[in-house]
Design an enzyme around this catalytic site. Structure first.
Site, PDB file in Angstrom:
ATOM      1  N   LYS A 102     -25.434  50.753 -23.181  1.00 45.53           N
ATOM      2  CA  LYS A 102     -25.497  49.657 -24.162  1.00 45.53           C
ATOM      3  C   LYS A 102     -26.776  49.819 -24.952  1.00 45.53           C
ATOM      4  O   LYS A 102     -27.769  50.362 -24.442  1.00 45.53           O
ATOM      5  CB  LYS A 102     -25.534  48.306 -23.431  1.00 45.53           C
ATOM      6  CG  LYS A 102     -25.165  47.133 -24.297  1.00 45.53           C
ATOM      7  CD  LYS A 102     -23.669  47.036 -24.397  1.00 45.53           C
ATOM      8  CE  LYS A 102     -23.189  45.774 -25.040  1.00 45.53           C
ATOM      9  NZ  LYS A 102     -21.758  45.578 -24.723  1.00 45.53           N
TER      10      LYS A 102
HETATM   11  N1  GLU Z   1     -19.099  46.093 -27.107  1.00 50.60           N
HETATM   12  C1  GLU Z   1     -17.796  46.113 -26.507  1.00 50.60           C
HETATM   13  C2  GLU Z   1     -17.874  45.754 -25.031  1.00 50.60           C
HETATM   14  O1  GLU Z   1     -18.774  45.105 -24.567  1.00 50.60           O
HETATM   15  C3  GLU Z   1     -17.053  47.404 -26.790  1.00 50.60           C
HETATM   16  C4  GLU Z   1     -17.693  48.673 -26.303  1.00 50.60           C
HETATM   17  C5  GLU Z   1     -17.009  49.937 -26.800  1.00 50.60           C
HETATM   18  O2  GLU Z   1     -16.028  49.837 -27.517  1.00 50.60           O
HETATM   19  O3  GLU Z   1     -17.503  51.006 -26.432  1.00 50.60           O
HETATM   20  O4  GLU Z   1     -16.982  46.055 -24.267  1.00 50.60           O
END
Ligand code: GLU
Length: 412
Positions: A102
């Site tokens: 993240k």
């Molecule tokens: N930000 C989204 C999540 O928390 C999507 C992450 C992604 O598509 O890699 O799942």
């Protein structure tokens, strides 16, 4: 409680069930790499702004690391660390061939012009381009970022490394994005709501629903549930709660919000209450689809819903989770409930790598398959071991990552 402490507590509850040895827990909990960078960019008035950017790469035993980029003033290293770990468990529970990561920047993007947002994003890429890539770590949208930001990110990364749209997902459909990616997280929440309620023999028409947040996730979840005959009686955003005991006209609100800069402010077709009133409404299904930590021990006893689906990441802290579970409130955990987004991100990455495009129908069908399988596995695990859906989901995820770590030789 800090965000990473909450995630780790849920991890420990499942690891206790699995009797995971201490040394393995330590390996699985500690992120592989945490990067903090300086992001300096020029404001439109010529001054220079400096903000802090993060990328936490939690685990790669099951594949390249995957996870969104969040632009929000509350972003800090601990939050990004918790969200990165959640991505590891989320990709494992849905059996996507990824690990978890993240990233984020501590800023309110609404205070920036479009050009400033672009310059900031490009400066962020300059600082982290070496540690992300289609085979190592693939970013995506999260709170405060969208397909435009993904496009700038890709374009800046390609200046260093050459053409490779698979470096990031959530791109605009006309620039190597996947059809259905934008709606995917909300649609997944809706698909899972239908499956969960079927399991407990509740018909959609009997299920008065309240949804906190009308951003990308909340608005698409509302739309899907409305189309599936759920009476969506309340939705909220920062401007307030919008309520109608007989069910809101969601398509009208959806169109209104898009025209109104993604805000419901000024919508007159519903009764208006303060934003915080939503969580405590007398409804059957509650869907927190905004920030983390919105249900804590302070307000857990005021929650009246019988079922909660965690569309946001980490909306219920562990103390509240224990209180709600003791009252036999059924909770579908975030690592399964909001996995629709990363699932379609995976489809986007696959299409990019194959230079091939799927139809929207195919994306929707495969999303349904992936989430159905994951849901059935979690449900079975929960009844076989007599544990909550959260512990069941974490147990499946941890055992898969643990197995991959052992097979990959990472455990020696
Ligand atoms: N930000 C989204 C999540 O928390 C999507 C992450 C992604 O598509 O890699 O799942």
């Amino acid at each position: 409680m800090r965000a990473s402490e909450s995630t780790n507590l849920y991890f420990q509850q499942a690891a206790d069930q699995l009797k995971t040895p201490e040394w393995m827990r330590k390996m699985l909990l500690m992120p592989k790499r945490e990067v903090t960078v300086q992001v300096s960019f020029e404001r439109d008035n010529g001054s220079v702004e400096t903000v802090v950017g993060y990328r936490v790469q939690h685990d790669n035993a099951r594949g390249p690391m995957k996870g969104g980029l969040r632009y929000h003033p509350a972003v800090d290293l601990d939050e990004v660390r918790a969200l990165a770990a959640l991505m590891t468990w989320k990709t494992a529970v849905t059996e996507l061939p990824y690990g978890g990561a993240k990233g984020g920047i501590a800023i309110d993007p609404k205070t920036l012009s479009k050009k400033e947002l672009e310059r900031m994003t490009r400066a962020f890429v300059d600082a982290i381009h070496e540690i992300v890539g289609p085979d190592t770590d693939i970013p995506a949208p999260d709170m405060g970022t969208n397909h435009e930001v993904m496009s700038w990110f890709r374009n800046q990364w390609e200046k260093y490394h050459g053409f490779n749209p698979a470096v990031i997902t959530g791109k605009p459909v006309e620039e190597y994005g996947a059809k259905g990616r934008e709606e995917a997280t909300g649609r997944g929440v809706g698909l899972l709501a239908v499956k969960l309620l079927k399991r407990v023999n509740v018909r959609p028409e009997q299920c008065r629903t309240a949804i906190q947040g009308f951003g990308n996730v909340g608005s698409h979840a509302s739309k899907f549930l409305f189309e599936s005959a759920f009476p969506v009686v309340a939705v909220s955003d920062l401007s307030g709660t919008y309520y109608n005991a007989k069910g809101l006209n969601i398509p009208e609100m959806f169109t209104y919000s898009i025209k109104n800069g993604n805000r419901l402010e000024g919508f007159t077709g519903a009764e208006r209450m303060p934003a915080e009133a939503l969580l405590e409404l007398d409804v059957d299904l509650l869907i927190p689809a905004a920030l983390g930590d919105v249900i804590t021990k302070e307000n857990a006893s005021s929650i009246r819903a019988k079922t909660i689906i965690e569309a946001a990441n980490g909306p219920i802290d562990p103390e509240a989770d224990a209180l709600l579970s003791a009252r036999r409130i059924l909770i579908l955990p975030d690592i399964l409930a909001n996995a629709g987004g990363v699932t379609v991100s995976y489809f986007e990455w696959v299409q990019n790598r194959q230079h091939y495009r799927w139809t929207l129908d195919r994306v929707r069908q495969e999303l349904d398959h992936t989430l159905s399988d994951a849901f059935e596995n979690v449900w079975q695990q929960s009844s076989n071991h007599d544990v909550s859906l959260r512990t069941a989901a974490f147990m499946l995820a941890i055992s898969r990552v643990q197995r991959a770590t052992e097979l990959g030789g990472g455990a020696v």
